[in-house]
Design a protein around this motif. Structure first.
Motif, PDB file in Angstrom:
ATOM      1  N   GLN A 165      -5.785  -3.833  -7.110  1.00  0.00           N
ATOM      2  CA  GLN A 165      -7.666  -4.273  -6.490  1.00  0.00           C
ATOM      3  C   GLN A 165      -7.694  -4.548  -5.311  1.00  0.00           C
ATOM      4  OE1 GLN A 165      -9.635  -7.308  -8.916  1.00  0.00           O
ATOM      5  NE2 GLN A 165      -7.707  -8.329  -9.529  1.00  0.00           N
TER       6      GLN A 165
ATOM      7  N   HIS B 106      -9.671   0.015  -8.741  1.00  0.00           N
ATOM      8  CA  HIS B 106      -8.173   0.363  -8.955  1.00  0.00           C
ATOM      9  C   HIS B 106      -7.212   0.314  -7.965  1.00  0.00           C
ATOM     10  CE1 HIS B 106      -6.405  -1.905 -12.564  1.00  0.00           C
ATOM     11  NE2 HIS B 106      -7.636  -1.366 -13.352  1.00  0.00           N
ATOM     12  N   TYR B 107      -6.534   0.036  -6.819  1.00  0.00           N
ATOM     13  CA  TYR B 107      -5.849   0.891  -6.060  1.00  0.00           C
ATOM     14  C   TYR B 107      -5.370   2.286  -6.704  1.00  0.00           C
ATOM     15  CZ  TYR B 107      -4.871  -0.056  -1.503  1.00  0.00           C
ATOM     16  OH  TYR B 107      -4.962  -0.811  -0.471  1.00  0.00           O
ATOM     17  N   PHE B 108      -4.125   1.951  -8.189  1.00  0.00           N
ATOM     18  CA  PHE B 108      -3.595   2.979  -9.463  1.00  0.00           C
ATOM     19  C   PHE B 108      -4.873   3.919  -9.124  1.00  0.00           C
ATOM     20  CE2 PHE B 108      -0.627  -0.573  -9.621  1.00  0.00           C
ATOM     21  CZ  PHE B 108       0.666   0.317  -8.477  1.00  0.00           C
ATOM     22  N   GLN B 109      -5.930   4.533  -8.613  1.00  0.00           N
ATOM     23  CA  GLN B 109      -7.028   5.759  -9.647  1.00  0.00           C
ATOM     24  C   GLN B 109      -6.122   6.813  -9.821  1.00  0.00           C
ATOM     25  OE1 GLN B 109     -10.337   5.185  -8.258  1.00  0.00           O
ATOM     26  NE2 GLN B 109      -9.887   3.344  -6.368  1.00  0.00           N
TER      27      GLN B 109
ATOM     28  N   LEU C 174      -2.688  -5.006  -4.748  1.00  0.00           N
ATOM     29  CA  LEU C 174      -1.925  -3.815  -5.005  1.00  0.00           C
ATOM     30  C   LEU C 174      -2.754  -3.512  -6.047  1.00  0.00           C
ATOM     31  CD1 LEU C 174      -0.494  -1.493  -4.273  1.00  0.00           C
ATOM     32  CD2 LEU C 174       1.526  -2.498  -6.231  1.00  0.00           C
TER      33      LEU C 174
ATOM     34  N   THR D  72       0.502  -9.192  -5.650  1.00  0.00           N
ATOM     35  CA  THR D  72       0.489  -7.977  -6.944  1.00  0.00           C
ATOM     36  C   THR D  72      -0.851  -7.524  -7.503  1.00  0.00           C
ATOM     37  OG1 THR D  72       2.807  -8.279  -7.493  1.00  0.00           O
ATOM     38  CG2 THR D  72       1.338  -7.218  -8.608  1.00  0.00           C
TER      39      THR D  72
ATOM     40  N   GLN E 277       0.629   3.154  -3.746  1.00  0.00           N
ATOM     41  CA  GLN E 277       0.006   3.152  -4.681  1.00  0.00           C
ATOM     42  C   GLN E 277      -0.256   4.665  -4.899  1.00  0.00           C
ATOM     43  OE1 GLN E 277      -3.371   2.626  -0.886  1.00  0.00           O
ATOM     44  NE2 GLN E 277      -3.537   4.098  -1.033  1.00  0.00           N
ATOM     45  N   HIS E 278       0.312   5.782  -4.233  1.00  0.00           N
ATOM     46  CA  HIS E 278      -0.184   7.128  -5.012  1.00  0.00           C
ATOM     47  C   HIS E 278       1.612   7.450  -5.723  1.00  0.00           C
ATOM     48  CE1 HIS E 278       2.415   6.704  -1.280  1.00  0.00           C
ATOM     49  NE2 HIS E 278       2.931   8.102  -1.397  1.00  0.00           N
TER      50      HIS E 278
ATOM     51  N   LYS F  35       0.273  -1.335  -0.051  1.00  0.00           N
ATOM     52  CA  LYS F  35      -0.116  -0.211  -0.267  1.00  0.00           C
ATOM     53  C   LYS F  35       1.182   1.372  -0.138  1.00  0.00           C
ATOM     54  CE  LYS F  35      -0.707   0.204   5.103  1.00  0.00           C
ATOM     55  NZ  LYS F  35      -1.393  -0.002   6.297  1.00  0.00           N
TER      56      LYS F  35
ATOM     57  N   PHE G  78      -0.108   7.910 -12.173  1.00  0.00           N
ATOM     58  CA  PHE G  78       0.269   6.192 -12.223  1.00  0.00           C
ATOM     59  C   PHE G  78       1.147   5.962 -13.725  1.00  0.00           C
ATOM     60  CE2 PHE G  78       0.110   2.309 -13.474  1.00  0.00           C
ATOM     61  CZ  PHE G  78       0.997   1.650 -12.566  1.00  0.00           C
TER      62      PHE G  78
END
Length: 335
Positions: free
Chosen positions: A252, A267-270, A250, A247, A230-231, A227, A274
């Motif tokens: 979802q 997605h964690y990657f929103q 990470l 992974t 994620q940013h 976590k 990214f």
């Protein structure tokens, strides 16, 4: 100097591009006018290298030439004396450390100094010898404290393009350097953990210098909470032990909706920033046998996970033992 008065600004700037740092220091002593002119002109260092075992400060103006200080004999004397104090007397000459770091302060206080790479090495001389280890820890502590005081006293942040630091698991050492670098100028950061154990990086990854950096590399961190990344727009892990399930967590997150009695994945990657997430040192059979993979146009095993804003392509590069997660556009049917 009257020579500079009749020249236009662009000509002076071009001329100072060929003037080394020692010459600039000499020009500063000519008059107040030339001092202001020299201070206003940007100057680029290829490398600033700070090491603690033994204490070494190396400054390179370009890839082929190294500049340290004008008094080379004094530098060698300080180097030998500091080494003998450590090896024979098991103590640190604090005045020698302060004297060498003062040279850095003279350079860093100039707002127009640009540094290509700042490399900091905070390692132990003999980690398995208790006496040497104690002296090493004391020197690291002294250098970090003095650097933090020095950088904090500046009225500006350092313009550093690449920052590399190797240290012994203590994130407080990183905090003595990284917060004082200009976040909008940084392009590359590399953290090297010398002990390769559970290093705590929570405060580090939340710094604006890391969040705004294009590429962040973690080397020697065998296990850290996923976590934390994620940013961050671009992360690469060296010698990692993350498997497919780690992974996937990470990518979802499973959330339970009490109203609909259903589970939603997102997605964690929103974030729109990214770009990619990479890991080196993975196994050849990293993808599970039942995963929905395919062979892409470069003959690599791949997988695509779609999210609300974009999709993520996971690629396994077998020859490099690397997994790369890269942002791609959503297919037209899902737009």
């Amino acid at each position: 100097m009257r020579f500079f008065r009749g020249l236009p600004y662009l000509a002076i700037r071009k001329l100072f591009h060929f003037v080394d740092y020692e010459t600039r220091l000499s020009l500063q002593r000519c008059s107040k006018r030339t001092k202001k002119l020299v201070d206003a002109m940007p100057f680029y260092f290829e490398l600033v290298d700070i090491a603690t075992q033994p204490l070494r400060i190396r400054i390179c103006e370009d890839k082929g030439e190294t500049m340290t200080y004008s008094n080379i004999a004094g530098l060698i004397y300080n180097y030998v004396w500091e080494l003998c104090s450590t090896a024979i007397f098991n103590q640190i000459n604090e005045k020698t450390v302060e004297k060498q770091l003062n040279h850095l302060w003279e350079i860093f206080r100039n707002k127009n100094i640009r540094i290509k790479t700042l490399f900091v090495s905070l390692t132990l001389l003999c980690p398995y010898d208790s006496e040497f280890a104690w002296v090493s820890f004391e020197r690291i502590r002294l250098v970090c404290c003095l650097m933090k005081i020095m950088l904090f006293s500046l009225d500006h942040q350092l313009l550093v393009e690449n920052f590399i630091i190797e240290y012994n698991e203590n994130h407080d050492q990183v905090m003595c350097f990284l917060p004082f670098l200009h976040p909008e100028y940084l392009k590359f950061i590399k953290f090297i953990n010398c002990k390769s154990s559970h290093a705590y990086i929570g405060p580090i990854v939340n710094l604006p210098q890391v969040i705004q950096c294009r590429r962040v590399v973690f080397d020697g961190f065998t296990w850290v909470p996923m976590k934390n990344f994620q940013h961050l727009p671009g992360v690469f892990l060296m010698n990692t032990k993350f498997d497919f399930n780690d992974t996937n967590r990470l990518i979802q997150v499973c959330e339970h909706d009490l109203n609909l009695y259903d589970y939603h994945f997102q997605h964690y990657f929103q974030h729109d920033t990214f770009e990619y997430f990479g890991m080196k040192g993975v196994k050849d059979n990293w993808f599970p046998e039942d995963s929905n993979t395919f062979i892409d146009d470069k003959n690599r095993k791949s997988m695509i996970v779609e999210g609300p804003k974009f999709a993520i392509k996971i690629v396994h590069k077998l020859e490099k033992k690397t997994i790369v997660l890269q942002r791609i556009s959503l297919t037209p049917r899902n737009v």
